[in-house]
Write a protein that holds these residues in place. Structure first.
Motif, PDB file in Angstrom:
ATOM      1  N   ALA A 168      -3.607  42.163 -22.694  1.00 23.60           N
ATOM      2  CA  ALA A 168      -4.932  41.548 -22.595  1.00 23.60           C
ATOM      3  C   ALA A 168      -4.848  40.045 -22.861  1.00 23.60           C
ATOM      4  O   ALA A 168      -5.557  39.249 -22.227  1.00 23.60           O
ATOM      5  CB  ALA A 168      -5.895  42.206 -23.576  1.00 23.60           C
ATOM      6  N   ALA A 169      -3.989  39.650 -23.800  1.00 23.18           N
ATOM      7  CA  ALA A 169      -3.809  38.225 -24.076  1.00 23.18           C
ATOM      8  C   ALA A 169      -3.242  37.506 -22.855  1.00 23.18           C
ATOM      9  O   ALA A 169      -3.675  36.392 -22.519  1.00 23.18           O
ATOM     10  CB  ALA A 169      -2.884  38.043 -25.276  1.00 23.18           C
ATOM     11  N   ALA A 170      -2.281  38.148 -22.177  1.00 23.48           N
ATOM     12  CA  ALA A 170      -1.725  37.551 -20.954  1.00 23.48           C
ATOM     13  C   ALA A 170      -2.800  37.425 -19.881  1.00 23.48           C
ATOM     14  O   ALA A 170      -2.879  36.403 -19.173  1.00 23.48           O
ATOM     15  CB  ALA A 170      -0.564  38.402 -20.445  1.00 23.48           C
ATOM     16  N   MET A 171      -3.643  38.446 -19.752  1.00 21.78           N
ATOM     17  CA  MET A 171      -4.750  38.373 -18.803  1.00 21.78           C
ATOM     18  C   MET A 171      -5.705  37.239 -19.167  1.00 21.78           C
ATOM     19  O   MET A 171      -6.244  36.550 -18.287  1.00 21.78           O
ATOM     20  CB  MET A 171      -5.495  39.714 -18.781  1.00 21.78           C
ATOM     21  CG  MET A 171      -4.700  40.861 -18.186  1.00 21.78           C
ATOM     22  SD  MET A 171      -5.446  42.480 -18.520  1.00 21.78           S
ATOM     23  CE  MET A 171      -7.060  42.276 -17.782  1.00 21.78           C
ATOM     24  N   GLY A 172      -5.922  37.039 -20.456  1.00 26.23           N
ATOM     25  CA  GLY A 172      -6.793  35.959 -20.898  1.00 26.23           C
ATOM     26  C   GLY A 172      -6.252  34.588 -20.524  1.00 26.23           C
ATOM     27  O   GLY A 172      -7.004  33.701 -20.102  1.00 26.23           O
ATOM     28  N   VAL A 173      -4.932  34.395 -20.686  1.00 22.66           N
ATOM     29  CA  VAL A 173      -4.319  33.119 -20.308  1.00 22.66           C
ATOM     30  C   VAL A 173      -4.539  32.852 -18.820  1.00 22.66           C
ATOM     31  O   VAL A 173      -4.944  31.749 -18.422  1.00 22.66           O
ATOM     32  CB  VAL A 173      -2.808  33.130 -20.629  1.00 22.66           C
ATOM     33  CG1 VAL A 173      -2.136  31.887 -20.061  1.00 22.66           C
ATOM     34  CG2 VAL A 173      -2.584  33.195 -22.131  1.00 22.66           C
TER      35      VAL A 173
END
Length: 671
Positions: A483-488
């Protein structure tokens, strides 16, 4: 004031901040060695490994969900890439003097006194780096060569089975060697006095010499008992000596990461002999290879992109439409914006600096009470410890083996409750005393409908990113790291749509991510090593038995833990507190029949208090970096007292009424 003038004021303050940064960097650069400058120059290249790790993570998500073809290599590749960044980030922070330290004494010195402290710190850092280098070499020896002497690189043992374990261990050894060389260079610079603004011949203050002599006297006395008695000291005396050593060492201003790491090594040698030193490096290796921690640099990168792209500024401006006519409307809109910013990034320092640049000058211009303006910015910016995706809760979940998704659900109500308490306090105070917060001029409120729609349109993209990140976690679509990668990618795409992507935006965001993670993770490395050694000494069993056999009620035990956390928060960074205490406290909580998810929320709320509390109070130092020159640290800390009281009230509510935190995750599980 028009929007253009408001933006101009913020830009002017931001320019002043950059000027102050340049002065500090020039001051620090004078004491840098050629190796330091080379490490800093290569840091930009290494920081791109974060971008590669993000792209690889997104590739895995796409292949798994859209093509039903999960990879076998992404997981270990991402861990290895991020681990290299963590190690290099430690060197970069050491070179640029960005490591976190208790600087109340250190930063108040100059000339010969500063040189003396720098010499002492470099000497201690050298001991730490040499010991880590020795410990890492023992790992490299086993992971690169077979017992017969043949070259045999250690593999992971997974389906892909790469040689990344051998490479990361070699990376740790190389890092420790370079840190040793850096420390020698810092020793030489401090000894010669080159690079210091004051004359090299300026003698250190007598009080400084006396203070350092006392510190070293205490350390030598403690070291004598530690190395002559060893295990015969007993865990009780050993625990007191360990805590006392930490408290004494941080007085020198040595980075916190080196404090805990150095003490871990010294106690390992005294308790288990030199053969036990590899225990320290193995703990460090295990820590940098934790997959959950990969979410931290990605959330930091999200925050950096958000800050530099201008989306955060637009988000704040849009909040004027929500709270503009309320009593204390600008302060209230600041808090509402802080909640949204926290839900996108979870990085506290960046939020406080951003709000200090945008909100503080506007409140001061309108005639807001200075204390109210200061408290609003610091308290609002610190909500990142509570509002998901909170990095504090990610680290707690890792150390306590608790579901991070459950923690994120449990913190929603307490986090919003705390933000609401702040708003109620501001509204009540401004209603009772209108002079505290004058109203916004009518011309600032009579905005054309087209302008209002344009401002609200600017909120759509960042809010959509926040919902995507949190929705994918709560919905079970992606892990916290994914999810953090998607946020970036979401923030980057939003900046692209807005036409704000540039090479400067990308490189500066990645560089900030490298330095921020270097600060955070290296504190974790030292703390993880110290916890491992202390547990092997029997410290966890000693504390557990002491607490459980005390005869105190479970609630009294929890109150004692809260007191310990608050006291530690006055002097230590949150990640060090988490790694030092949670492996001991959480098993006790479970044995008492209490919910570790609930305790995690209590821990996060404690860290809220620590962010504002003197003398360490990081929020005050973040704000001071962008505040007007006439705003002193003492004024900032005084302004934070009402907000600390509100935090303690909220903490007590969650402590005595656990359902405030637990009803949402229980409801989700039951539905």
């Amino acid at each position: 004031m028009s929007q253009e003038n408001t933006a101009m004021t913020a830009d002017e303050i931001e320019a002043q901040l950059e000027a102050l940064k340049r002065v500090h960097e020039e001051d620090s650069a004078g004491a840098q060695t050629a190796l330091d400058r080379r490490i800093i120059s290569f840091g930009g290249a290494f920081s791109f490994l974060f971008a590669i790790a993000t792209i690889v993570s997104i590739y895995e998500i796409v292949m798994r969900y859209f093509f039903n073809a999960p990879t076998i290599w992404v997981h270990e590749t991402v861990i290895a890439l991020i681990a290299v960044c963590y190690l290099y980030g430690g060197m970069q922070c050491f070179a640029a003097d960005k490591h976190i330290r208790i600087g109340l004494i250190y930063f108040g010195t100059s000339g010969g006194t500063r040189r003396l402290l720098d010499f002492v710190n470099a000497l201690l850092a050298l001991f730490f780096a040499l010991a880590i280098a020795y410990a890492a070499y023992t790992m490299v020896e086993k992971s690169w060569w077979a017992p017969q002497g043949d070259l045999r690189l250690e593999r992971s043992g997974s389906a892909w089975n790469p040689i990344t374990p051998a490479l990361v261990k070699m990376g740790l050894f190389i890092t420790a060697v370079i840190l040793s060389i850096q420390s020698l260079g810092h020793l030489w610079v401090a000894y010669k006095g080159t690079g210091y603004r004051q004359a090299a011949s300026e003698p250190p203050g007598k009080l400084a010499v006396l203070g350092i002599a006392v510190v070293f006297g205490l350390l030598l006395t403690g070291g004598y008992f530690l190395f002559t008695e060893g295990r015969s000291l007993g865990i009780e005396a050993g625990s007191l000596l360990l805590v006392g050593s930490i408290m004494v060492l941080i007085l020198t201003g040595i980075p916190l990461a080196f404090v805990t790491g150095l003490i871990a090594i010294l106690f390992t040698i005294a308790w288990f002999g030199t053969s036990g030193v590899p225990l320290v490096s193995s703990r460090i290796y295990s820590f940098v290879n934790e997959y959950v921690l990969v979410a931290i640099p990605m959330f930091v990168l999200m925050a950096s992109l958000l800050d530099r792209s201008g989306m955060a500024r637009d988000l704040y401006d849009a909040m004027r439409l929500v709270a503009g006519r309320l009593k204390g409307g600008v302060a209230i809109q600041t808090l509402v914006a802080a909640v949204f910013l926290a839900s996108i990034s979870g990085i506290i320092g960046g939020e406080i600096v951003l709000l200090g640049l945008i909100a503080l000058p506007q409140m001061l211009r309108l005639g807001y009470n200075r204390a109210l303006a200061i408290g609003t910015v610091c308290a609002g910016g610190s909500l990142g410890t509570m509002i998901p995706p909170s990095i504090v809760l990610i680290v707690y979940g890792l150390t306590a083996s608790v579901s991070i998704g459950d923690l994120f659900l449990a913190t929603v109500v307490p986090g919003l409750m705390l933000a609401t308490f702040y708003i109620v306090y501001i509204y009540t105070r401004c209603t009772l005393d209108p002079t505290v917060a004058p109203g916004i001029p009518e011309e600032d409120l009579s905005m054309p409908i087209g302008e209002k729609l344009r401002k609200m349109k600017g909120v759509i993209l960042p809010v959509a990113v926040a919902f995507t990140v949190l929705g994918s976690i709560y919905g079970g679509v992606a892990s916290v790291t994914e999810a953090a990668a998607m946020g970036v990618v979401g923030v980057f795409a939003s900046a692209w749509i807005r036409g704000e992507v540039s090479w400067e935006l990308i490189t500066s965001s990645l560089k900030q991510t490298l330095e921020t993670c270097g600060m955070i993770i290296w504190i974790g490395l030292g703390a993880a090593a110290l916890v491992g050694v202390y547990n092997l000494m029997g410290g966890n069993r000693f504390i557990e038995s002491t607490i459980l056999d005390s005869g105190a009620s479970p609630m009294v035990i929890v109150l004692i833990m809260m007191g310990i956390l608050i006291v530690l928060g006055l002097f230590m960074d949150w990640i060090g507190i988490a790694l030092l205490t949670m492996p001991i406290f959480v098993p006790i909580i479970i044995k008492l029949g209490m919910d570790p998810v609930w305790f995690g929320i209590l821990f996060a709320m404690n860290m809220q208090v620590s962010y504002l509390s003197p003398p360490f109070g990081p929020a005050a130092f973040y704000l001071k970096s962008v505040a007007p020159k006439d705003m002193s640290l003492s004024e900032i800390f005084r302004a934070l007292l009402p907000f600390i009281a509100i935090q303690l009230v909220a903490l007590m509510l969650v402590l005595f009424f656990p359902d405030v935190a637990l009803w949402l995750p229980n409801w989700v599980k039951g539905s």
